[in-house]
Design a protein around this motif. Structure first.
Motif, PDB file in Angstrom:
ATOM      1  N   ILE A 214     -96.233 -59.909 -36.553  1.00  0.00           N
ATOM      2  CA  ILE A 214     -96.101 -60.345 -37.941  1.00  0.00           C
ATOM      3  C   ILE A 214     -94.632 -60.482 -38.325  1.00  0.00           C
ATOM      4  CG2 ILE A 214     -96.516 -59.686 -40.337  1.00  0.00           C
ATOM      5  CD1 ILE A 214     -99.103 -58.387 -39.455  1.00  0.00           C
ATOM      6  N   THR A 215     -93.828 -59.495 -37.948  1.00  0.00           N
ATOM      7  CA  THR A 215     -92.398 -59.533 -38.283  1.00  0.00           C
ATOM      8  C   THR A 215     -91.712 -60.722 -37.628  1.00  0.00           C
ATOM      9  OG1 THR A 215     -92.343 -57.129 -38.511  1.00  0.00           O
ATOM     10  CG2 THR A 215     -90.246 -58.254 -38.199  1.00  0.00           C
ATOM     11  N   MET A 216     -91.973 -60.929 -36.345  1.00  0.00           N
ATOM     12  CA  MET A 216     -91.334 -62.035 -35.631  1.00  0.00           C
ATOM     13  C   MET A 216     -91.794 -63.380 -36.173  1.00  0.00           C
ATOM     14  SD  MET A 216     -89.112 -62.414 -33.203  1.00  0.00           S
ATOM     15  CE  MET A 216     -88.350 -63.722 -34.128  1.00  0.00           C
ATOM     16  N   SER A 217     -93.064 -63.476 -36.521  1.00  0.00           N
ATOM     17  CA  SER A 217     -93.580 -64.724 -37.082  1.00  0.00           C
ATOM     18  C   SER A 217     -92.892 -65.051 -38.398  1.00  0.00           C
ATOM     19  CB  SER A 217     -95.098 -64.628 -37.295  1.00  0.00           C
ATOM     20  OG  SER A 217     -95.774 -64.423 -36.070  1.00  0.00           O
ATOM     21  N   MET A 218     -92.687 -64.041 -39.236  1.00  0.00           N
ATOM     22  CA  MET A 218     -92.055 -64.285 -40.528  1.00  0.00           C
ATOM     23  C   MET A 218     -90.581 -64.644 -40.359  1.00  0.00           C
ATOM     24  SD  MET A 218     -92.239 -64.693 -43.687  1.00  0.00           S
ATOM     25  CE  MET A 218     -94.009 -64.399 -43.600  1.00  0.00           C
ATOM     26  N   LEU A 219     -89.874 -63.950 -39.487  1.00  0.00           N
ATOM     27  CA  LEU A 219     -88.469 -64.278 -39.244  1.00  0.00           C
ATOM     28  C   LEU A 219     -88.332 -65.698 -38.702  1.00  0.00           C
ATOM     29  CD1 LEU A 219     -87.204 -60.940 -37.634  1.00  0.00           C
ATOM     30  CD2 LEU A 219     -86.732 -61.788 -39.947  1.00  0.00           C
ATOM     31  N   SER A 220     -89.199 -66.046 -37.761  1.00  0.00           N
ATOM     32  CA  SER A 220     -89.161 -67.388 -37.191  1.00  0.00           C
ATOM     33  C   SER A 220     -89.549 -68.434 -38.224  1.00  0.00           C
ATOM     34  CB  SER A 220     -90.105 -67.470 -35.980  1.00  0.00           C
ATOM     35  OG  SER A 220     -90.094 -68.755 -35.414  1.00  0.00           O
ATOM     36  N   LEU A 221     -90.501 -68.091 -39.094  1.00  0.00           N
ATOM     37  CA  LEU A 221     -90.932 -69.024 -40.136  1.00  0.00           C
ATOM     38  C   LEU A 221     -89.797 -69.349 -41.092  1.00  0.00           C
ATOM     39  CD1 LEU A 221     -93.266 -70.535 -41.586  1.00  0.00           C
ATOM     40  CD2 LEU A 221     -93.700 -68.426 -42.846  1.00  0.00           C
ATOM     41  N   ILE A 222     -89.097 -68.324 -41.550  1.00  0.00           N
ATOM     42  CA  ILE A 222     -88.002 -68.540 -42.496  1.00  0.00           C
ATOM     43  C   ILE A 222     -86.872 -69.335 -41.841  1.00  0.00           C
ATOM     44  CG2 ILE A 222     -86.233 -67.380 -43.873  1.00  0.00           C
ATOM     45  CD1 ILE A 222     -88.230 -65.120 -44.332  1.00  0.00           C
ATOM     46  N   ALA A 223     -86.513 -68.958 -40.604  1.00  0.00           N
ATOM     47  CA  ALA A 223     -85.429 -69.659 -39.907  1.00  0.00           C
ATOM     48  C   ALA A 223     -85.789 -71.113 -39.639  1.00  0.00           C
ATOM     49  CB  ALA A 223     -85.108 -68.937 -38.605  1.00  0.00           C
ATOM     50  N   THR A 224     -87.029 -71.368 -39.252  1.00  0.00           N
ATOM     51  CA  THR A 224     -87.451 -72.741 -38.946  1.00  0.00           C
ATOM     52  C   THR A 224     -87.571 -73.566 -40.213  1.00  0.00           C
ATOM     53  OG1 THR A 224     -88.683 -71.890 -37.029  1.00  0.00           O
ATOM     54  CG2 THR A 224     -89.200 -74.117 -37.766  1.00  0.00           C
ATOM     55  N   PHE A 225     -88.087 -72.976 -41.266  1.00  0.00           N
ATOM     56  CA  PHE A 225     -88.242 -73.691 -42.528  1.00  0.00           C
ATOM     57  C   PHE A 225     -86.891 -74.147 -43.060  1.00  0.00           C
ATOM     58  CE2 PHE A 225     -89.002 -74.103 -47.098  1.00  0.00           C
ATOM     59  CZ  PHE A 225     -90.220 -74.781 -47.119  1.00  0.00           C
ATOM     60  N   ASN A 226     -85.853 -73.343 -42.830  1.00  0.00           N
ATOM     61  CA  ASN A 226     -84.506 -73.671 -43.303  1.00  0.00           C
ATOM     62  C   ASN A 226     -83.640 -74.309 -42.221  1.00  0.00           C
ATOM     63  OD1 ASN A 226     -84.747 -72.699 -45.990  1.00  0.00           O
ATOM     64  ND2 ASN A 226     -84.560 -70.608 -45.253  1.00  0.00           N
ATOM     65  N   SER A 227     -84.234 -74.691 -41.104  1.00  0.00           N
ATOM     66  CA  SER A 227     -83.465 -75.245 -40.001  1.00  0.00           C
ATOM     67  C   SER A 227     -82.841 -76.583 -40.396  1.00  0.00           C
ATOM     68  CB  SER A 227     -84.360 -75.431 -38.772  1.00  0.00           C
ATOM     69  OG  SER A 227     -83.635 -75.976 -37.701  1.00  0.00           O
TER      70      SER A 227
END
Length: 294
Positions: A214-227
């Motif tokens: 869950i933590t990794m998914s959220m970190l990756s989600l935020i980073a990708t969304f703002n990529s």
């Protein structure tokens, strides 16, 4: 002064540098951006207060398409990174020869500077001298060169593949660390009871790595969304806006077109979406911990 008051003042003294940092680097720019989004700020001497006008401009059919594209791009990229990362972590965690070599081969996306890596992928996507197009022609899959970044659908997938290549090592190492923290006694007991590999993964590994997942998914989600850098270096949002996401549209409006008020409004919308992601994450963690996280 009592001992408790001294301890409280000492605690505030320790927190003061972090508080000042948050106020200067996070809070002030955020408040200033929100304020700017209600003006017609641009390259002109006079700035007027326009209320919700900038937000009314962005919520149209064009921007709605960009929002949908951003969510699709993020979901596909994050999903692929998580699946490939978990599979890679399982392989690295298994008792296979050459695990150290596998871990070394996983590091190039981290070792190579991001901009250089993205330029490298841009060269490989080139239709005339790119490696991917050349291999497809040599194997007879295509009859001629393919300029992947010249067409909307192929450019869209090209940016996803590049983002996945950059993000998979972090996911893999993170999930590998989570898997290696699982007590070996659980696997030994399951093995004694005759449980197979897939059953052990489904019943032991997967439930135990859910918090890290869950933590990794959220970190990756935020980073990708703002990529920004991946899409901008490869396509600059093209061709014909096929790879334009919310962050690219914000840059083009606020910086390239010098419409600072409209760009700020777009930035606020992005901030709202990211805040929603964070709230969902905190609720998921709270539910997972049974209310232990307040």
């Amino acid at each position: 002064m009592s001992r408790s008051h001294s301890a409280t003042l000492f605690a505030f003294a320790l927190l003061l540098p972090a508080l000042l940092y948050i106020l200067a680097i996070v809070a002030y720019p955020l408040v200033d951006t929100v304020s700017l989004s209600f003006t017609d700020a641009a390259l002109k001497p006079v700035t007027k207060w326009v209320g919700w006008q900038n937000y009314g401009k962005i919520f149209n059919a064009s921007f709605s398409t960009i929002i949908v594209r951003t969510f699709i791009w993020t979901a596909l990229s994050v999903g692929m990174k998580m699946v490939i990362g978990i599979c890679g972590a399982v392989l690295l965690n298994a008792a296979l020869p050459g695990r150290t070599l596998f871990r070394i081969l996983l590091m190039p996306p981290w070792i190579v500077p991001m901009a250089i890596g993205i330029f490298m992928w841009g060269w490989m996507y080139n239709g005339q001298f790119g490696m991917i197009s050349g291999l497809l022609q040599n194997f007879g899959i295509t009859s001629g060169p393919i300029a992947f970044l010249a067409y909307g659908k192929t450019a869209f997938w090209a940016t996803i593949v590049t983002d996945v290549w950059i993000g998979v090592p972090l996911v893999t190492i993170y999930m590998l660390a989570a898997m290696q923290s699982i007590p070996r006694d659980l696997y030994e007991a399951a093995w004694v009871d005759g449980a197979g590999r897939f059953y052990r993964f489904r019943r032991i590994t997967l439930p135990m790595i859910v918090p890290a997942l869950i933590t990794m998914s959220m970190l990756s989600l935020i980073a990708t969304f703002n990529s920004f850098d991946i899409i901008w270096i490869l396509t600059q949002g093209g061709p014909s806006g096929a790879t334009t996401t919310m962050i690219i549209d914000t840059f083009q409006t606020g910086i390239r077109s010098s419409k600072y008020g409209e760009g700020a409004a777009r930035a606020v919308v992005i901030c709202i979406f990211v805040s929603i992601f964070c709230l969902v994450y905190f609720r998921a963690v709270r539910r997972l911990s049974g209310g232990a996280v307040k």
